[in-house]
Design an enzyme around this catalytic site. Sequence first.
Site, mmCIF file in Angstrom:
data_model
loop_
_atom_site.group_PDB
_atom_site.id
_atom_site.type_symbol
_atom_site.label_atom_id
_atom_site.label_comp_id
_atom_site.label_asym_id
_atom_site.label_seq_id
_atom_site.Cartn_x
_atom_site.Cartn_y
_atom_site.Cartn_z
ATOM 1 N N GLY A 21 0.928 -1.205 0.120
ATOM 2 C CA GLY A 21 0.072 0.028 0.001
ATOM 3 C C GLY A 21 0.888 1.402 -0.039
ATOM 4 O O GLY A 21 0.616 2.182 0.565
ATOM 5 N N TYR A 155 -8.172 0.758 17.887
ATOM 6 C CA TYR A 155 -9.651 -0.202 18.125
ATOM 7 C C TYR A 155 -8.967 -1.655 17.617
ATOM 8 O O TYR A 155 -9.777 -2.618 17.830
ATOM 9 C CB TYR A 155 -10.684 0.168 17.331
ATOM 10 C CG TYR A 155 -10.663 0.577 15.764
ATOM 11 C CD1 TYR A 155 -10.393 -0.737 14.864
ATOM 12 C CD2 TYR A 155 -10.795 1.720 15.398
ATOM 13 C CE1 TYR A 155 -10.224 -0.591 13.640
ATOM 14 C CE2 TYR A 155 -10.842 1.674 13.601
ATOM 15 C CZ TYR A 155 -10.645 0.601 12.923
ATOM 16 O OH TYR A 155 -10.642 0.706 11.617
HETATM 17 C C1 HXC Z 1 -21.308 -1.827 2.274
HETATM 18 C C2 HXC Z 1 -19.911 -2.338 0.781
HETATM 19 C C3 HXC Z 1 -19.272 -0.821 0.863
HETATM 20 C C4 HXC Z 1 -20.012 -0.073 1.576
HETATM 21 C C5 HXC Z 1 -18.212 -1.913 -0.833
HETATM 22 N N1 HXC Z 1 -19.073 -2.993 -0.064
HETATM 23 N N2 HXC Z 1 -18.556 -0.758 -0.148
HETATM 24 N N3 HXC Z 1 -20.811 -2.691 1.299
HETATM 25 N N4 HXC Z 1 -21.088 -0.385 2.509
HETATM 26 N N5 HXC Z 1 -19.773 1.268 1.874
HETATM 27 C C6 HXC Z 1 -19.317 -4.487 -0.500
HETATM 28 C C7 HXC Z 1 -19.368 -4.480 -1.903
HETATM 29 O O1 HXC Z 1 -20.921 -4.381 -2.221
HETATM 30 C C8 HXC Z 1 -18.947 -6.016 -2.170
HETATM 31 O O2 HXC Z 1 -20.065 -6.826 -1.551
HETATM 32 C C9 HXC Z 1 -17.776 -6.220 -1.385
HETATM 33 O O3 HXC Z 1 -18.043 -5.010 -0.397
HETATM 34 C C10 HXC Z 1 -16.338 -5.921 -1.708
HETATM 35 O O4 HXC Z 1 -16.473 -4.659 -2.728
HETATM 36 P P1 HXC Z 1 -15.601 -4.238 -3.862
HETATM 37 O O5 HXC Z 1 -15.815 -3.079 -4.242
HETATM 38 O O6 HXC Z 1 -15.944 -5.417 -4.953
HETATM 39 O O7 HXC Z 1 -14.181 -4.738 -3.379
HETATM 40 P P2 HXC Z 1 -12.800 -4.312 -3.777
HETATM 41 O O8 HXC Z 1 -12.704 -3.771 -5.326
HETATM 42 O O9 HXC Z 1 -11.776 -5.244 -3.503
HETATM 43 O O10 HXC Z 1 -12.440 -2.945 -2.993
HETATM 44 C C11 HXC Z 1 -12.169 -2.773 -1.435
HETATM 45 C C12 HXC Z 1 -12.794 -1.920 -0.596
HETATM 46 C C13 HXC Z 1 -12.421 -0.514 -1.228
HETATM 47 C C14 HXC Z 1 -12.378 -1.923 0.693
HETATM 48 C C15 HXC Z 1 -14.592 -2.044 -0.768
HETATM 49 O O11 HXC Z 1 -12.852 0.532 -0.554
HETATM 50 C C16 HXC Z 1 -10.987 -0.484 -1.398
HETATM 51 O O12 HXC Z 1 -10.421 -0.663 -2.358
HETATM 52 N N6 HXC Z 1 -10.325 0.114 -0.196
HETATM 53 C C17 HXC Z 1 -8.675 0.177 -0.338
HETATM 54 C C18 HXC Z 1 -8.037 1.542 0.460
HETATM 55 C C19 HXC Z 1 -9.060 1.974 1.896
HETATM 56 O O13 HXC Z 1 -10.114 1.105 1.999
HETATM 57 N N7 HXC Z 1 -8.295 2.783 2.618
HETATM 58 C C20 HXC Z 1 -8.731 3.062 3.817
HETATM 59 C C21 HXC Z 1 -7.858 2.473 4.918
HETATM 60 S S1 HXC Z 1 -8.315 3.450 6.134
HETATM 61 P P3 HXC Z 1 -20.965 -7.698 -2.552
HETATM 62 O O14 HXC Z 1 -21.707 -8.546 -1.552
HETATM 63 O O15 HXC Z 1 -21.907 -6.778 -3.005
HETATM 64 O O16 HXC Z 1 -20.236 -8.542 -3.321
HETATM 65 C C22 HXC Z 1 -8.076 2.436 7.618
HETATM 66 C C23 HXC Z 1 -8.012 3.368 8.814
HETATM 67 C C24 HXC Z 1 -8.322 2.775 10.437
HETATM 68 O O17 HXC Z 1 -7.981 1.502 7.883
HETATM 69 C C25 HXC Z 1 -8.570 3.911 11.223
HETATM 70 C C26 HXC Z 1 -8.807 5.265 11.046
HETATM 71 C C27 HXC Z 1 -9.007 6.172 12.372
HETATM 72 P P1 NAP Z 2 -4.940 4.497 1.821
HETATM 73 O O1 NAP Z 2 -4.076 5.543 1.338
HETATM 74 O O2 NAP Z 2 -6.262 4.287 1.415
HETATM 75 O O3 NAP Z 2 -3.971 3.299 2.007
HETATM 76 C C1 NAP Z 2 -4.295 1.890 1.722
HETATM 77 C C2 NAP Z 2 -3.551 1.207 0.834
HETATM 78 O O4 NAP Z 2 -3.644 -0.120 0.697
HETATM 79 C C3 NAP Z 2 -3.557 1.834 -0.704
HETATM 80 O O5 NAP Z 2 -2.376 2.192 -1.001
HETATM 81 C C4 NAP Z 2 -3.906 0.710 -1.496
HETATM 82 O O6 NAP Z 2 -3.570 0.712 -2.815
HETATM 83 C C5 NAP Z 2 -3.720 -0.516 -0.622
HETATM 84 N N1 NAP Z 2 -4.298 -1.812 -0.909
HETATM 85 C C6 NAP Z 2 -5.720 -1.776 -0.534
HETATM 86 N N2 NAP Z 2 -6.147 -3.242 -0.905
HETATM 87 C C7 NAP Z 2 -4.910 -3.968 -1.330
HETATM 88 C C8 NAP Z 2 -4.703 -5.160 -1.683
HETATM 89 N N3 NAP Z 2 -5.966 -6.071 -1.860
HETATM 90 N N4 NAP Z 2 -3.474 -5.398 -2.128
HETATM 91 C C9 NAP Z 2 -2.623 -4.525 -2.220
HETATM 92 N N5 NAP Z 2 -2.670 -3.228 -1.689
HETATM 93 C C10 NAP Z 2 -3.806 -2.993 -1.327
HETATM 94 O O7 NAP Z 2 -5.263 4.789 3.406
HETATM 95 P P2 NAP Z 2 -4.257 5.229 4.645
HETATM 96 O O8 NAP Z 2 -4.853 5.945 5.489
HETATM 97 O O9 NAP Z 2 -2.902 5.647 4.195
HETATM 98 O O10 NAP Z 2 -4.062 3.895 5.562
HETATM 99 C C11 NAP Z 2 -2.687 3.463 5.599
HETATM 100 C C12 NAP Z 2 -2.519 2.391 6.691
HETATM 101 O O11 NAP Z 2 -2.980 3.044 7.995
HETATM 102 C C13 NAP Z 2 -3.630 1.315 6.758
HETATM 103 O O12 NAP Z 2 -3.407 0.016 7.430
HETATM 104 C C14 NAP Z 2 -4.668 1.744 7.796
HETATM 105 O O13 NAP Z 2 -5.842 0.685 8.288
HETATM 106 C C15 NAP Z 2 -3.789 2.522 8.758
HETATM 107 N N6 NAP Z 2 -4.384 3.462 9.523
HETATM 108 C C16 NAP Z 2 -4.690 4.723 8.968
HETATM 109 C C17 NAP Z 2 -5.240 5.768 9.868
HETATM 110 C C18 NAP Z 2 -5.469 7.056 9.414
HETATM 111 O O14 NAP Z 2 -5.915 7.826 10.027
HETATM 112 N N7 NAP Z 2 -5.371 7.317 8.090
HETATM 113 C C19 NAP Z 2 -5.618 5.446 11.091
HETATM 114 C C20 NAP Z 2 -4.998 3.938 11.814
HETATM 115 C C21 NAP Z 2 -4.635 3.263 11.010
HETATM 116 P P3 NAP Z 2 -4.567 0.260 -4.113
HETATM 117 O O15 NAP Z 2 -5.899 0.605 -4.186
HETATM 118 O O16 NAP Z 2 -3.532 0.638 -5.307
HETATM 119 O O17 NAP Z 2 -4.508 -1.368 -4.155
#
Ligand code: HXC
Ligand code: NAP
Length: 293
Positions: A21, A155
């Site tokens: 990521g 969390y």
């Molecule tokens: C309910 C949802 C949904 C939503 C997707 N789904 N979004 N369900 N509410 N908002 C469902 C879809 O309908 C599908 O189920 C399944 O989830 C998979 O969705 P896809 O879009 O096919 O998945 P994919 O393309 O693999 O994308 C994964 C993703 C997407 C997680 C949904 O958001 C993503 O690519 N995220 C990567 C980056 C990311 O999330 N960054 C944030 C990290 S922050 P069905 O049943 O319909 O097939 C973090 C911070 C923590 O972790 C703490 C912060 C303080």
């Molecule tokens: P982000 O930019 O969305 O980073 C998530 C990264 O994961 C993206 O670069 C995404 O790239 C990659 N990723 C998602 N699905 C993947 C897969 N299947 N295979 C390989 N790569 C994948 O969000 P961020 O805030 O920087 O988060 C980074 C980390 O910090 C995460 O572990 C998150 O839980 C943690 N974190 C963030 C916060 C915050 O406040 N931002 C707080 C606590 C913890 P692609 O979409 O190109 O695959």
Amino acid sequence: MYTQKMLRDGALNGKTIVVTGGGSGLGKAMSKYFLELGANVVITSRNLDKLKATAEALEQETKGTCLPLQCDVRNYNEVEAMLKGAVENFGKVDVLLNNAAGNFISPTERLSANAFDTIIDIVLKGTKNCTLAFGKHWIDTKQTNTSVLNIVTTYAWTGSAYVVPSATAKAGVLAMTRSLAVEWAKYGMRFNAIAPGPFPTKGAWDRLLPGDLKDKFDMAKKVPLNRVGDHQELANLAAYLVSDFSAYVNGEVITIDGGEWLKGAGQFNLLEAIPEEIWDQLEAMIRAKKSKS
Ligand code: HXC
Ligand code: NAP
């Protein structure tokens, strides 16, 4: 806020670090600092175009060497191929930073089984896939002085409503960190984790605070230090934990959240809302009760 760069120049010279990521957000910020400190960095994710653009920008900014490799961490074969690519390019890999994640807010009853699985697969299974592939490789090649750094959240131990798959997965990652810190120390590997509080990134904010939620729930207000984190603050901590300066730190999770989770936990922390002048009245009331009993 203090955002000076912490480690001395060249502190990561000779190390090759894989950041999952690494093309965006916090992964990109940490990668940038590792490059500035002399490491070779491999950034991986699903989106190769994004990775290439990031690698090019980081190389220009830092004069370091950054290799973009496509890899969906959910797929073990892709992880093995990514490791092979990194080793072919740099001769060895010293550090794995499990940073890739997926997350979104949702009432749990609205989630399909696949939605829940998707988050578990990226966060827990993805971290497992990378850790197992890299760990086996280091054991097979007898390479020592290696380490794994996992990005979790606070969390992971408190749990959190509305991000239940993420909380479940991050708790598993934390358990893996602590378990392998003991089991694989004999192979010269260290395992640590960072639990960040709120550090604004587009990836997280789009999915956790969509629309006007970011104004309604000002994350800074949840933090005793009254602000969100700066990416360099996290990068400083990550650089320390992957460097040899932390050679005796193993099995630790370091929270960097300005006190956020403890503010939510302490039973009487809400009393912060009481203004100074009211404390005179409250103290008088308490003292009066004591003198009567
Ligand atoms: C309910 C949802 C949904 C939503 C997707 N789904 N979004 N369900 N509410 N908002 C469902 C879809 O309908 C599908 O189920 C399944 O989830 C998979 O969705 P896809 O879009 O096919 O998945 P994919 O393309 O693999 O994308 C994964 C993703 C997407 C997680 C949904 O958001 C993503 O690519 N995220 C990567 C980056 C990311 O999330 N960054 C944030 C990290 S922050 P069905 O049943 O319909 O097939 C973090 C911070 C923590 O972790 C703490 C912060 C303080
Ligand atoms: P982000 O930019 O969305 O980073 C998530 C990264 O994961 C993206 O670069 C995404 O790239 C990659 N990723 C998602 N699905 C993947 C897969 N299947 N295979 C390989 N790569 C994948 O969000 P961020 O805030 O920087 O988060 C980074 C980390 O910090 C995460 O572990 C998150 O839980 C943690 N974190 C963030 C916060 C915050 O406040 N931002 C707080 C606590 C913890 P692609 O979409 O190109 O695959």
